[in-house]
Structures are given as structure tokens and as C-alpha cells.
Design an enzyme around this catalytic site. Structure first.
Site, PDB file in Angstrom:
ATOM      1  N   SER A 136     -58.691  38.122 -74.798  1.00 15.87           N
ATOM      2  CA  SER A 136     -57.939  36.911 -74.461  1.00 15.87           C
ATOM      3  C   SER A 136     -56.629  36.850 -75.243  1.00 15.87           C
ATOM      4  O   SER A 136     -55.887  35.885 -75.147  1.00 15.87           O
ATOM      5  CB  SER A 136     -58.784  35.662 -74.758  1.00 15.87           C
TER       6      SER A 136
ATOM      7  N   ASN B   7     -67.093  30.173 -82.270  1.00 17.77           N
ATOM      8  CA  ASN B   7     -67.357  29.110 -81.302  1.00 17.77           C
ATOM      9  C   ASN B   7     -66.842  27.747 -81.766  1.00 17.77           C
ATOM     10  O   ASN B   7     -66.226  27.012 -80.994  1.00 17.77           O
ATOM     11  CB  ASN B   7     -68.857  29.034 -80.988  1.00 17.77           C
TER      12      ASN B   7
ATOM     13  N   HIS C 251     -45.254   1.941 -44.754  1.00 19.01           N
ATOM     14  CA  HIS C 251     -45.357   2.961 -43.689  1.00 19.01           C
ATOM     15  C   HIS C 251     -44.029   3.700 -43.480  1.00 19.01           C
ATOM     16  O   HIS C 251     -43.743   4.170 -42.387  1.00 19.01           O
ATOM     17  CB  HIS C 251     -45.789   2.343 -42.355  1.00 19.01           C
TER      18      HIS C 251
ATOM     19  N   SER D 273     -27.014  26.624 -50.634  1.00 24.65           N
ATOM     20  CA  SER D 273     -27.685  27.571 -49.757  1.00 24.65           C
ATOM     21  C   SER D 273     -26.879  28.861 -49.745  1.00 24.65           C
ATOM     22  O   SER D 273     -25.656  28.842 -49.855  1.00 24.65           O
ATOM     23  CB  SER D 273     -27.764  26.974 -48.353  1.00 24.65           C
TER      24      SER D 273
ATOM     25  N   LYS E 102     -24.384  23.020 -47.847  1.00 22.80           N
ATOM     26  CA  LYS E 102     -25.669  22.462 -48.307  1.00 22.80           C
ATOM     27  C   LYS E 102     -25.700  22.138 -49.794  1.00 22.80           C
ATOM     28  O   LYS E 102     -25.149  22.840 -50.617  1.00 22.80           O
ATOM     29  CB  LYS E 102     -26.818  23.452 -48.030  1.00 22.80           C
TER      30      LYS E 102
ATOM     31  N   ASN F  65     -29.011  21.097 -51.963  1.00 19.27           N
ATOM     32  CA  ASN F  65     -30.452  20.888 -51.788  1.00 19.27           C
ATOM     33  C   ASN F  65     -31.103  20.250 -53.020  1.00 19.27           C
ATOM     34  O   ASN F  65     -30.760  20.593 -54.145  1.00 19.27           O
ATOM     35  CB  ASN F  65     -31.138  22.224 -51.488  1.00 19.27           C
TER      36      ASN F  65
ATOM     37  N   GLU G 192     -38.025  18.860 -55.277  1.00 20.08           N
ATOM     38  CA  GLU G 192     -38.926  19.667 -54.439  1.00 20.08           C
ATOM     39  C   GLU G 192     -39.853  20.533 -55.287  1.00 20.08           C
ATOM     40  O   GLU G 192     -41.051  20.653 -55.014  1.00 20.08           O
ATOM     41  CB  GLU G 192     -38.116  20.547 -53.476  1.00 20.08           C
TER      42      GLU G 192
ATOM     43  N   TYR H 177     -72.437  27.355 -76.287  1.00 20.95           N
ATOM     44  CA  TYR H 177     -71.225  28.099 -75.923  1.00 20.95           C
ATOM     45  C   TYR H 177     -71.549  29.242 -74.960  1.00 20.95           C
ATOM     46  O   TYR H 177     -72.537  29.945 -75.112  1.00 20.95           O
ATOM     47  CB  TYR H 177     -70.558  28.682 -77.177  1.00 20.95           C
TER      48      TYR H 177
HETATM   49  N1  ARG Z   1     -62.023  34.056 -77.265  1.00 24.24           N
HETATM   50  C1  ARG Z   1     -63.165  33.214 -77.254  1.00 24.24           C
HETATM   51  C2  ARG Z   1     -62.894  31.945 -76.433  1.00 24.24           C
HETATM   52  O1  ARG Z   1     -61.787  31.687 -76.167  1.00 24.24           O
HETATM   53  C3  ARG Z   1     -63.512  32.826 -78.658  1.00 24.24           C
HETATM   54  C4  ARG Z   1     -64.943  32.507 -78.903  1.00 24.24           C
HETATM   55  C5  ARG Z   1     -65.778  33.709 -78.664  1.00 24.24           C
HETATM   56  N2  ARG Z   1     -67.104  33.550 -79.115  1.00 24.24           N
HETATM   57  C6  ARG Z   1     -68.043  34.449 -78.849  1.00 24.24           C
HETATM   58  N3  ARG Z   1     -69.191  34.248 -79.342  1.00 24.24           N
HETATM   59  N4  ARG Z   1     -67.811  35.464 -78.080  1.00 24.24           N
HETATM   60  O2  ARG Z   1     -63.792  31.221 -76.043  1.00 24.24           O
END
Ligand code: ARG
Length: 470
Positions: free
Chosen positions: A26, A113, A159, A280, A286, A288, A293, A320
Site C-alpha cells: 500500500s 492494526n 420546476h 473551444s 465560445k 464554456n 461542469e 481487523y
Molecule cells: N497497510 C495496512 C492497512 O492499511 C496496515 C495494517 C496491516 N495489518 C496487518 N495485520 N496486515 O490496513
């Protein structure tokens, strides 16, 4: 790096599968949490010193090391590694490189966690503060645009048909009210964001005699969580935020729709600032309304993000689960999108130029004072249902003659009802129509001016509160 040499690699004998490594990582997005992660770690290590798990010297080494890591991240020399999976393990590994074995003691009494839940809450609470500041700026912009236009008449719609005349400032203050509710929802949601999960560890708490109150206070949380299982798995706070953010976007999107309509070539009630429009590539004439938007379009992503998180959570048992790693991208995207859209509106609103004459012309079309006519008859003791019918008959007559109600002769009116006299012409004037709606919440210029004064005072007090908070 082989699995066996990873931070969690003790029980592994096989090597990492490269695809799995990148699938589970991540770090590509959660590095954004680094400052919050470091702050959480610093307070955790201070607490470990206080309870005698770390010596003072160890605590100091860890604090210096963490400051150094933050410095490297801030100046951009930090090396982020996918092999180290996420922000927590990247930072911890670098700390260990910098301070040696002492760094290996930091993770005592906690788990990723409770760490990740702490980081996200810390980060989000600050982002909410920033969004509240942007809402404040938008509200200021709205009042600034409204102030000179308490007596500017425009068509009020139901309306999208011209219904009754209103004042331009009154319409703008409706936008202000939407933001007032958005603000109050965010403040309410922030109460539940500012709860400290730290100490919940993996799911069951920790066997160390930790001081949760210390870390709570140091990190600026208002409460500690009361159940470790709930604390590591709860993402309600993020969903509540996404839901408040979705409503902000729904509001901005509704205003966008109005601005697109008002500035359209056949309507021309307002001119949008050049700086917030584009041309445009093929049609030289134009201009816009791209900003409104785009904001209208971006409401879709934020509502999608809310749906993502609701679905992410609905099947999860306690406590978790790795699913929760998927909470971050929708959350980050929402904070960025809402902040940018509010920023765009705060800048654009004071630059909008209303076309006052055009507004008045459009407000006169479509017999908008027919209700005032019916109300006039009621004052002459005609029951409302009858006065509604009589007024409708006059509208039909004016339509058939291609004129306005005020152009009908008194004799023509009296053919429909003998109650009419000269004084009826007064209530057919647009100015008198808006003036007569002078109760709280009404569109009368004086009422709206009073409302603006009330709001300006409110914002001024709020401004000093905001300054005190920063
Ligand atoms: N990258 C994980 C998350 O965003 C962190 C926690 C991971 N915990 C684990 N036991 N794998 O949730």
C-alpha cells in the site's frame, strides 16, 4: 528481500512471490500518512518510557531517529520501498537503520492494526479542519457577492419555470444555508474521528501496562476507544466523513447546475469570470463554464467513494481484516476532490457578474405576481380557492392578449370579479411582491439585508475562533 528477512518473516520459510508483494503493498498511496504515523510513534515511544518499558536513553534515540526520518521524507531523500509493504514498515525499517537495535523496540505493545487506525484518524481530523476553513471561505464569498444585491430582482423558479420574483441575494443565501449544514455535519463527524484506538494493538489489547490516556492527550484526541476489537476494525468514522463530503458535493453540484443555466447563451443572467472558463478549440466565440461542469462531474466520484466504503465494510467480521487497506484511496481522493472544489468556488463566486437588467426582464415574464393577485383578493375576503381561480382567469386573459397582468384594464378585471379596484395594480409590481415577503426567511430586501448583517457577525466571530485554533 526474501520473506524470511521481512519484519514479519519469522514463521516463513518460502520466498516472497513478486506479484503478491506488489498486490499487497500500500506504500504507493499510504505514504501520505507518514507525518501522522511518525507523530503517533513518537507519542507511543514517550509512553513506553513513562511506563518503564523503554529507558530514557532509548526513548530519546527513537525520538531523534523519528525526527530524522520525517526530515528525510520532507526533503524528499527518503527511499520508499515496495518490499516494505506500507508506510508503517518503511518508517520503522529506516528508524532501525538509523538508531540500530533500539529502533526494534518501538513496536512493543502495539500492532499495525491500531497504528493504521490511529494514523488515519489523526490525518483525517486535520483534513476536516482544513475543509472547515474552505467552507468558511466559500461562505464569505457568497455573502460578498450577495451584499450589493439585496434589492436585485430575479425570477425564482419551481420546476425550472418562472414562479415568483425573488431577490438575487436571497437566492445566494440559500447556498450559504446549505454550507452551514455541511459545516455542522463535519463538526459532528469530527467528534467521532477524534477517538484514540492506540493501545488496542492487534485486536485484544496488550499485556503491557500502557497509559492510553497519555497518548490520547498528546495526540489531541478527545476520547479513548472502549473496545479493542471495535477500535481496530471500525471505519464508520470514514464513512460518516464520506457521507458528509458527498452532501457537500451534492450542494456544489446543484449550484454548478444553476451557474451553467444562468450563464447559458439564451438565459445570460450572470457572466462567469474568464479565469474560471475555457474556450473551444473549434468555435472561436465560445466561453464554456468548465469549472461548474467539472465540479458537477466530480460529485460523481465522491458519491462513488462513499459507496465503495459502505460495500467494503458490509461483509467484514470482527476484528481487523486486510480489506481495510482499501479504505485509503477513496478517502484520500475525497479529501482532495472536496477541497479542490471548495477552493474553486471560493475563488470564483466573488467574481460572478450578475446581469441585473436581464434578471429583471426574465423576472417579469410568465405572470410571476399571480399569487400576489390571489393574496390581494383574499384580503378582500374572497376565499383562497376562489381567488386562485379568479387570478388564473386573469392570467389566461393576459396570455390571450399577449400582455402582462398589469397591462389589463380595470374594466377587464372587473368583468371577471367586481371586487377589483385601482389598488390591485400595486401588488402586481415585482418590487412590491418581494417587499411584502418580509417575515424571517422571506425574500424582502430589508429582511435579506438583516440576514446578511447577522451572517457577517457570525462569520466574524467564527474567524476569530479559527484564528485561535491555529
Ligand atoms: N497497510 C495496512 C492497512 O492499511 C496496515 C495494517 C496491516 N495489518 C496487518 N495485520 N496486515 O490496513
Amino acid at each position: 528481500m526474501s520473506n524470511t528477512s521481512k519484519i514479519w518473516g519469522g514463521r516463513f520459510s518460502d520466498n516472497v512471490n513478486e506479484f503478491v508483494q506488489s498486490f499487497t503493498a500500500s506504500i504507493g498511496f499510504d505514504k501520505r500518512l507518514a507525518p501522522a504515523d511518525i507523530e503517533g510513534s513518537k507519542q507511543h515511544s514517550r509512553m513506553l518510557v513513562n511506563i518503564g518499558v523503554l529507558t530514557k536513553a532509548e526513548g530519546e534515540a527513537i525520538l531523534l531517529g523519528l525526527d530524522q526520518v520525517l526530515e528525510e521524507i520532507t526533503v524528499g531523500t527518503f527511499h520508499w520501498s515496495e518490499e516494505l509493504e506500507d508506510v508503517h514498515m518503511n518508517i520503522e525499517s529506516r528508524l532501525i537503520e538509523l538508531v540500530g537495535d533500539t529502533g526494534r523496540k518501538l513496536h512493543t505493545g502495539r500492532s499495525r492494526n491500531d497504528q493504521v487506525a490511529t494514523d488515519v484518524r489523526l490525518w483525517l481530523s486535520r483534513e476536516i479542519d482544513e475543509i472547515l476553513r474552505l467552507i468558511y471561505q466559500c461562505q464569505q464569498s457568497i455573502v460578498e457577492l450577495a451584499e450589493p444585491h439585496t434589492a436585485t430582482i430575479m425570477p425564482g423558479f419551481t420546476h425550472l419555470q418562472s414562479a415568483q420574483p425573488i431577490t438575487f441575494a436571497h437566492h445566494l443565501l440559500a447556498w450559504f444555508e446549505m454550507l452551514e449544514r455541511d459545516r455542522s455535519r463535519l463538526l459532528d463527524c469530527q467528534e467521532r474521528v477524534k477517538v484514540s484506538p492506540l493501545g488496542s494493538a492487534a485486536l485484544a489489547g496488550t499485556s503491557f501496562d500502557i497509559d492510553r490516556e497519555f497518548t490520547r492527550a498528546q495526540l489531541g484526541f478527545t476520547e479513548v476507544s472502549r473496545n479493542s476489537l471495535d477500535a481496530v476494525s471500525d471505519r464508520d468514522f470514514a464513512i460518516e466523513f464520506l457521507s458528509s463530503a458527498s452532501l457537500i458535493m451534492v450542494h456544489l453540484s446543484r449550484w454548478s447546475e444553476e451557474l451553467v443555466y444562468w450563464s447559458s447563451s439564451p438565459v445570460r443572467m450572470v457572466e462567469l469570470p474568464d479565469a474560471y472558463c475555457t474556450g473551444s478549440s473549434i468555435m472561436p466565440q465560445k466561453k464554456n463554464p468548465d469549472i461548474p461542469e467539472l465540479v458537477r462531474g466530480k460529485a460523481g466520484r465522491v458519491i462513488g467513494n462513499l459507496t465503495s466504503l459502505l460495500v467494503l465494510m458490509k461483509g467484514q467480521p470482527l476484528a481487523y481484516n486486510r480489506d481495510n487497506q482499501e479504505d485509503k484511496e477513496p478517502l484520500f481522493d475525497t479529501v482532495d476532490t472536496v477541497s479542490d472544489c471548495l477552493r474553486a468556488f471560493a475563488g470564483m463566486i466573488p467574481e460572478i457578474r450578475p446581469n441585473v437588467e436581464r434578471m429583471l426582464d426574465l423576472a417579469s415574464e410568465g405572470h410571476p405576481t399571480a399569487t400576489d393577485l390571489a393574496d390581494w383578493l383574499v384580503r378582500k375576503d374572497v376565499p383562497f380557492r376562489d381567488s386562485h381561480r379568479i387570478s388564473g382567469q386573469l392570467v389566461a386573459l393576459a396570455e390571450s392578449k399577449g400582455c402582462n397582468l398589469a397591462d389589463l384594464a380595470l374594466s377587464e378585471m372587473r368583468e371577471i370579479s367586481g371586487v377589483f379596484d385601482e389598488s390591485v395594480y400595486e401588488v402586481l409590481e415585482l418590487e412590491n411582491s418581494v417587499k411584502s415577503r418580509s417575515h424571517v426567511g422571506g425574500t424582502a430586501p430589508e429582511t435579506v439585508a438583516t440576514e446578511i448583517a447577522r451572517i457577517q457577525k457570525l462569520l466574524l466571530n467564527r474567524y476569530s475562533d479559527l484564528r485561535e485554533a491555529t
